[in-house]
Design an enzyme around this catalytic site. Structure first.
Site, PDB file in Angstrom:
ATOM      1  N   ASP A  41       0.853  -1.188   0.000  1.00 38.49           N
ATOM      2  CA  ASP A  41       0.000   0.000   0.000  1.00 38.49           C
ATOM      3  C   ASP A  41       0.888   1.237   0.000  1.00 38.49           C
ATOM      4  O   ASP A  41       1.996   1.225   0.549  1.00 38.49           O
ATOM      5  CB  ASP A  41      -0.903   0.000   1.239  1.00 38.49           C
ATOM      6  CG  ASP A  41      -2.133   0.865   1.064  1.00 38.49           C
ATOM      7  OD1 ASP A  41      -3.228   0.307   0.872  1.00 38.49           O
ATOM      8  OD2 ASP A  41      -2.010   2.112   1.098  1.00 38.49           O
ATOM      9  N   VAL A  63       1.867   1.263  -6.585  1.00 40.64           N
ATOM     10  CA  VAL A  63       1.604   0.052  -7.365  1.00 40.64           C
ATOM     11  C   VAL A  63       1.496   0.313  -8.860  1.00 40.64           C
ATOM     12  O   VAL A  63       1.527  -0.640  -9.648  1.00 40.64           O
ATOM     13  CB  VAL A  63       0.328  -0.665  -6.875  1.00 40.64           C
ATOM     14  CG1 VAL A  63       0.481  -1.109  -5.431  1.00 40.64           C
ATOM     15  CG2 VAL A  63      -0.908   0.211  -7.057  1.00 40.64           C
ATOM     16  N   ASN A  89      -5.681  -5.617  -5.774  1.00 42.64           N
ATOM     17  CA  ASN A  89      -6.879  -4.959  -5.277  1.00 42.64           C
ATOM     18  C   ASN A  89      -6.845  -3.434  -5.351  1.00 42.64           C
ATOM     19  O   ASN A  89      -7.895  -2.800  -5.350  1.00 42.64           O
ATOM     20  CB  ASN A  89      -7.113  -5.398  -3.823  1.00 42.64           C
ATOM     21  CG  ASN A  89      -8.144  -4.561  -3.124  1.00 42.64           C
ATOM     22  OD1 ASN A  89      -9.344  -4.683  -3.366  1.00 42.64           O
ATOM     23  ND2 ASN A  89      -7.676  -3.659  -2.261  1.00 42.64           N
ATOM     24  N   TYR A 155     -13.612   5.445 -14.848  1.00 41.74           N
ATOM     25  CA  TYR A 155     -13.597   4.298 -13.942  1.00 41.74           C
ATOM     26  C   TYR A 155     -14.152   3.066 -14.664  1.00 41.74           C
ATOM     27  O   TYR A 155     -13.586   1.976 -14.578  1.00 41.74           O
ATOM     28  CB  TYR A 155     -14.427   4.619 -12.703  1.00 41.74           C
ATOM     29  CG  TYR A 155     -14.410   3.541 -11.644  1.00 41.74           C
ATOM     30  CD1 TYR A 155     -13.323   3.402 -10.780  1.00 41.74           C
ATOM     31  CD2 TYR A 155     -15.489   2.669 -11.490  1.00 41.74           C
ATOM     32  CE1 TYR A 155     -13.313   2.421  -9.790  1.00 41.74           C
ATOM     33  CE2 TYR A 155     -15.492   1.692 -10.500  1.00 41.74           C
ATOM     34  CZ  TYR A 155     -14.401   1.571  -9.663  1.00 41.74           C
ATOM     35  OH  TYR A 155     -14.395   0.599  -8.692  1.00 41.74           O
ATOM     36  N   LYS A 159     -12.205  -0.564 -15.387  1.00 43.32           N
ATOM     37  CA  LYS A 159     -12.685  -1.837 -14.847  1.00 43.32           C
ATOM     38  C   LYS A 159     -13.089  -2.799 -15.964  1.00 43.32           C
ATOM     39  O   LYS A 159     -12.948  -4.019 -15.822  1.00 43.32           O
ATOM     40  CB  LYS A 159     -13.831  -1.599 -13.869  1.00 43.32           C
ATOM     41  CG  LYS A 159     -13.393  -0.836 -12.614  1.00 43.32           C
ATOM     42  CD  LYS A 159     -12.219  -1.516 -11.903  1.00 43.32           C
ATOM     43  CE  LYS A 159     -11.823  -0.811 -10.626  1.00 43.32           C
ATOM     44  NZ  LYS A 159     -10.717  -1.486  -9.904  1.00 43.32           N
ATOM     45  N   ALA A 188     -19.697  -0.423  -2.420  1.00 44.66           N
ATOM     46  CA  ALA A 188     -19.306  -0.902  -1.103  1.00 44.66           C
ATOM     47  C   ALA A 188     -18.958   0.273  -0.210  1.00 44.66           C
ATOM     48  O   ALA A 188     -18.442   1.308  -0.675  1.00 44.66           O
ATOM     49  CB  ALA A 188     -18.115  -1.854  -1.216  1.00 44.66           C
ATOM     50  N   THR A 190     -16.644   1.732   1.538  1.00 40.62           N
ATOM     51  CA  THR A 190     -15.196   1.770   1.680  1.00 40.62           C
ATOM     52  C   THR A 190     -14.713   3.199   1.451  1.00 40.62           C
ATOM     53  O   THR A 190     -15.489   4.068   1.013  1.00 40.62           O
ATOM     54  CB  THR A 190     -14.513   0.845   0.657  1.00 40.62           C
ATOM     55  OG1 THR A 190     -14.667   1.408  -0.660  1.00 40.62           O
ATOM     56  CG2 THR A 190     -15.099  -0.559   0.684  1.00 40.62           C
TER      57      THR A 190
END
Length: 261
Positions: A41, A63, A89, A155, A159, A188, A190
């Site tokens: 992370d 990443v 992820n 986005y 994806k 979600a 998050t």
């Protein structure tokens, strides 16, 4: 936390974006099932705190950088002596419509995190999983990888790219015992939606643990190239893609499974 049915004793895992949200829930789920886990992370403090909690390894870094992903895989494999599971992820939202007045730097950033990191991570992981005799790669996509999401075209673009990459890579690597899947959650609760959470008042949201549970199911019984949807109140499962019609009356060309006749 006990994880019925999922036994990962003797396994080693790497989770990107692992310090918060879905990633952190997945780290805890994998560790509870017996795996040793590397937490990758950009938030170094959070990665170190979670790694300490689960007895794992913290790997801070960007990443979207290919060298970072290669180093993360190499360090995790060296530290654990093997690498069996890689959860790609990490992800960010678009922050713009992507239809006009394009912010080029923001566009490059979302493509770097959401797409490049998956490609860099998979290509870095494959040799390590081969050395382990096989393993699993799971990329976090989204329902936006299965259907268009108005209002966030960039986005959705990223994806869809992840879903297409997984569907192609899955059958290719399956013969080597490397199972590649995507998890495609709906909205979600998050940090990814923290800035717009008020817009979801009254709308059922997934929890990070819901998605981590789906990832556990994928590791147990996912088939090569499957992309699993996750929605509140529903059992997660592989999405059924419809084939593309082939040329009328023609025989199927060899090794092409995407045509219908």
């Amino acid at each position: 936390m006990d994880v019925p049915g999922l036994d990962l004793r003797g396994k080693a895992a790497l989770v990107t974006g692992g310090a918060s949200g879905i990633g952190a829930a997945a780290v805890r789920r994998l560790a509870a099932a017996g795996a040793v886990v590397a937490v990758a992370d950009r938030d170094e403090a959070a990665a170190r705190a979670l790694a300490a909690e689960v007895g794992g390894l913290a790997l801070p870094g960007d990443v979207s950088d290919s060298d970072t992903m290669t180093m993360a895989v190499d360090v995790a494999e060296d530290a654990f002596g093997r690498l069996n599971i890689v959860l790609l992820n990490a992800g960010i939202s678009g922050g713009q419509s992507g239809l006009e007045d394009l912010d080029l730097a923001a566009y490059r950033q979302i493509v770097g995190v959401n797409v490049d990191h998956v490609v860099f991570g998979l290509t870095a992981a494959v040799p390590a999983l081969r050395r382990a005799g096989g393993g699993n790669i799971v990329a976090t996509a989204s329902l936006a990888g299965l259907v268009g999401m108005p209002g966030d075209a960039l986005y959705t673009l990223t994806k869809h790219a992840v879903v297409g990459y997984v569907r192609s890579a899955g059958p290719t690597l399956a013969a080597e015992g490397i199972i590649v899947n995507a998890v495609c959650p709906g909205f979600a609760d998050t940090p990814l939606i923290a800035g717009v959470k008020a817009q979801f008042a009254g709308f059922p949201l997934l929890t990070a643990d819901d998605v981590a549970g789906a990832i556990a199911s994928i590791l147990e019984r996912g088939q090569p190239g499957e992309c699993w949807y996750v929605q509140p109140g529903r059992e997660p499962g592989p999405y059924g893609f419809r084939g593309v019609p082939g040329p009328k009356g023609s025989p199927a060309p060899p090794d092409v499974a995407w045509q219908e006749h």
